[in-house]
Design a protein around this motif. Structure first.
Motif, mmCIF file in Angstrom:
data_model
loop_
_atom_site.group_PDB
_atom_site.id
_atom_site.type_symbol
_atom_site.label_atom_id
_atom_site.label_comp_id
_atom_site.label_asym_id
_atom_site.label_seq_id
_atom_site.Cartn_x
_atom_site.Cartn_y
_atom_site.Cartn_z
ATOM 1 N N GLU A 56 -1.452 -1.489 7.175
ATOM 2 C CA GLU A 56 -1.186 -0.249 6.447
ATOM 3 C C GLU A 56 -1.424 0.953 7.343
ATOM 4 O O GLU A 56 -0.698 1.934 7.278
ATOM 5 C CB GLU A 56 -2.049 -0.153 5.188
ATOM 6 C CG GLU A 56 -1.727 -1.183 4.127
ATOM 7 C CD GLU A 56 -0.331 -1.060 3.544
ATOM 8 O OE1 GLU A 56 0.285 0.025 3.633
ATOM 9 O OE2 GLU A 56 0.155 -2.061 2.992
ATOM 10 N N THR A 81 3.856 7.720 0.650
ATOM 11 C CA THR A 81 2.636 6.968 0.928
ATOM 12 C C THR A 81 1.641 7.873 1.627
ATOM 13 O O THR A 81 2.018 8.759 2.394
ATOM 14 C CB THR A 81 2.974 5.759 1.834
ATOM 15 O OG1 THR A 81 4.014 5.005 1.216
ATOM 16 C CG2 THR A 81 1.775 4.868 2.056
ATOM 17 N N ALA A 86 -1.496 3.997 0.137
ATOM 18 C CA ALA A 86 -1.563 4.394 -1.270
ATOM 19 C C ALA A 86 -0.247 5.034 -1.697
ATOM 20 O O ALA A 86 0.317 5.869 -0.988
ATOM 21 C CB ALA A 86 -2.715 5.369 -1.501
ATOM 22 N N GLY A 88 2.007 6.252 -5.532
ATOM 23 C CA GLY A 88 1.842 6.569 -6.949
ATOM 24 C C GLY A 88 2.496 7.886 -7.291
ATOM 25 O O GLY A 88 2.967 8.619 -6.410
ATOM 26 N N ARG A 105 -9.688 5.492 -2.061
ATOM 27 C CA ARG A 105 -8.487 4.948 -2.713
ATOM 28 C C ARG A 105 -8.201 3.533 -2.220
ATOM 29 O O ARG A 105 -7.786 2.670 -2.992
ATOM 30 C CB ARG A 105 -7.305 5.878 -2.463
ATOM 31 C CG ARG A 105 -5.987 5.401 -3.028
ATOM 32 C CD ARG A 105 -5.999 5.340 -4.584
ATOM 33 N NE ARG A 105 -4.689 4.996 -5.062
ATOM 34 C CZ ARG A 105 -3.758 5.892 -5.419
ATOM 35 N NH1 ARG A 105 -4.008 7.185 -5.403
ATOM 36 N NH2 ARG A 105 -2.576 5.483 -5.826
ATOM 37 N N GLN A 108 -10.395 1.186 -4.185
ATOM 38 C CA GLN A 108 -9.883 1.052 -5.556
ATOM 39 C C GLN A 108 -8.633 0.183 -5.600
ATOM 40 O O GLN A 108 -8.500 -0.687 -6.452
ATOM 41 C CB GLN A 108 -9.536 2.431 -6.140
ATOM 42 C CG GLN A 108 -10.699 3.325 -6.402
ATOM 43 C CD GLN A 108 -10.225 4.738 -6.757
ATOM 44 O OE1 GLN A 108 -9.036 5.046 -6.750
ATOM 45 N NE2 GLN A 108 -11.177 5.614 -7.064
ATOM 46 N N ASP A 109 -7.718 0.426 -4.664
ATOM 47 C CA ASP A 109 -6.463 -0.326 -4.642
ATOM 48 C C ASP A 109 -6.693 -1.792 -4.311
ATOM 49 O O ASP A 109 -6.077 -2.681 -4.902
ATOM 50 C CB ASP A 109 -5.474 0.301 -3.661
ATOM 51 C CG ASP A 109 -4.872 1.605 -4.170
ATOM 52 O OD1 ASP A 109 -5.041 1.913 -5.370
ATOM 53 O OD2 ASP A 109 -4.226 2.310 -3.365
ATOM 54 N N ARG A 112 -8.079 -3.478 -7.433
ATOM 55 C CA ARG A 112 -7.032 -3.660 -8.445
ATOM 56 C C ARG A 112 -6.111 -4.816 -8.073
ATOM 57 O O ARG A 112 -5.811 -5.676 -8.892
ATOM 58 C CB ARG A 112 -6.223 -2.365 -8.611
ATOM 59 C CG ARG A 112 -5.074 -2.498 -9.611
ATOM 60 C CD ARG A 112 -4.393 -1.158 -9.892
ATOM 61 N NE ARG A 112 -4.001 -0.423 -8.718
ATOM 62 C CZ ARG A 112 -2.840 -0.600 -8.069
ATOM 63 N NH1 ARG A 112 -1.977 -1.494 -8.488
ATOM 64 N NH2 ARG A 112 -2.548 0.135 -7.013
ATOM 65 N N HIS A 113 -5.677 -4.849 -6.817
ATOM 66 C CA HIS A 113 -4.791 -5.920 -6.374
ATOM 67 C C HIS A 113 -5.503 -7.276 -6.400
ATOM 68 O O HIS A 113 -4.893 -8.290 -6.746
ATOM 69 C CB HIS A 113 -4.218 -5.602 -4.991
ATOM 70 C CG HIS A 113 -3.175 -4.535 -5.035
ATOM 71 N ND1 HIS A 113 -3.474 -3.199 -4.942
ATOM 72 C CD2 HIS A 113 -1.838 -4.613 -5.191
ATOM 73 C CE1 HIS A 113 -2.357 -2.491 -5.024
ATOM 74 N NE2 HIS A 113 -1.346 -3.329 -5.188
ATOM 75 N N TYR A 139 -0.810 -6.391 -2.080
ATOM 76 C CA TYR A 139 -1.082 -4.980 -1.790
ATOM 77 C C TYR A 139 0.176 -4.312 -1.233
ATOM 78 O O TYR A 139 0.491 -3.180 -1.582
ATOM 79 C CB TYR A 139 -2.223 -4.877 -0.777
ATOM 80 C CG TYR A 139 -2.760 -3.490 -0.553
ATOM 81 C CD1 TYR A 139 -3.917 -3.067 -1.203
ATOM 82 C CD2 TYR A 139 -2.136 -2.590 0.306
ATOM 83 C CE1 TYR A 139 -4.425 -1.789 -0.995
ATOM 84 C CE2 TYR A 139 -2.629 -1.314 0.513
ATOM 85 C CZ TYR A 139 -3.778 -0.919 -0.152
ATOM 86 O OH TYR A 139 -4.275 0.345 0.051
#
Length: 194
Positions: A56, A81, A86, A88, A105, A108-109, A112-113, A139
């Motif tokens: 990333e 991005t 990230a 959204g 972030r 958090q991501d 979540r993934h 991800y």
């Protein structure tokens, strides 16, 4: 748990060898009963975080130390991005974050993934390396729920599942070398835990 002893006993009771689907089903039953090697409770390891960060990147660092959003390399636009990949509705041209915001972030991501991968493979044997590879894949693609590799993983067809990573190497209709390289590394990580 003596897995071989269980398989041998069931084989004798059946009076024949196993079909591939029966092996996978018995493996799942043993894993669920023993509470071991399913994805439940797994968290992404340092190796998993490292592969996500490596591919990333935290791009577009400005001279003032802030990080700015950039267009998707495959489409040249949406999704915009920022930071460690990230995306959204709150991210678009002109979005600027601090490094701390990018790092928060990312955590958090990843969580979540990881939860979404855990749900997708719940009750199926999953090693730490496999889990890390699946989270990195999800991800980047968001496709854990619809990818053939998830079905193959759940069928205990790990080699075939690893072969599916390479199919996800396109963006904007063309093969991107960075995606191809990422998929190779994810597949290698996945197989290291098979």
């Amino acid at each position: 748990m003596q897995r071989k002893m269980i398989f041998d006993t069931v084989r004798r009771l059946l009076g024949r060898g196993f079909r591939r689907s029966e092996i996978a089903a018995l493996d799942r039953a043993i894993d669920c009963a023993g509470g071991d090697s399913s994805a439940k409770g797994l968290t992404v390891s340092e190796a998993g975080v490292a592969i996500i960060k490596r591919f990333e990147g935290c791009a577009r660092l400005r001279r003032d130390g802030m990080v700015e959003a950039y267009p998707d390399p495959g489409t040249g636009g949406h999704p915009w991005t920022i930071g460690w990949g990230a995306t959204g509705s709150d991210i678009g041209p002109g979005t600027v974050w601090t490094q701390a915001q990018c790092d928060a972030r990312l955590q958090q991501d990843i969580m979540r993934h990881a939860r979404e991968v855990e749900i997708a493979v719940a009750g199926f044997p999953t090693s730490q390396a496999q889990f890390d590879a699946l989270v990195s894949f999800h991800y980047n693609t968001g496709a854990i729920g619809r990818a053939t590799l998830t079905r193959l993983h759940k069928n205990h067809e790990f080699s075939a599942a690893a072969g599916q990573f390479g199919r996800w190497n396109r963006a904007g209709g063309r093969v991107l070398e960075g995606l191809a390289r990422r998929r190779r590394e994810e597949a290698a990580l996945y197989l290291s835990g098979s």
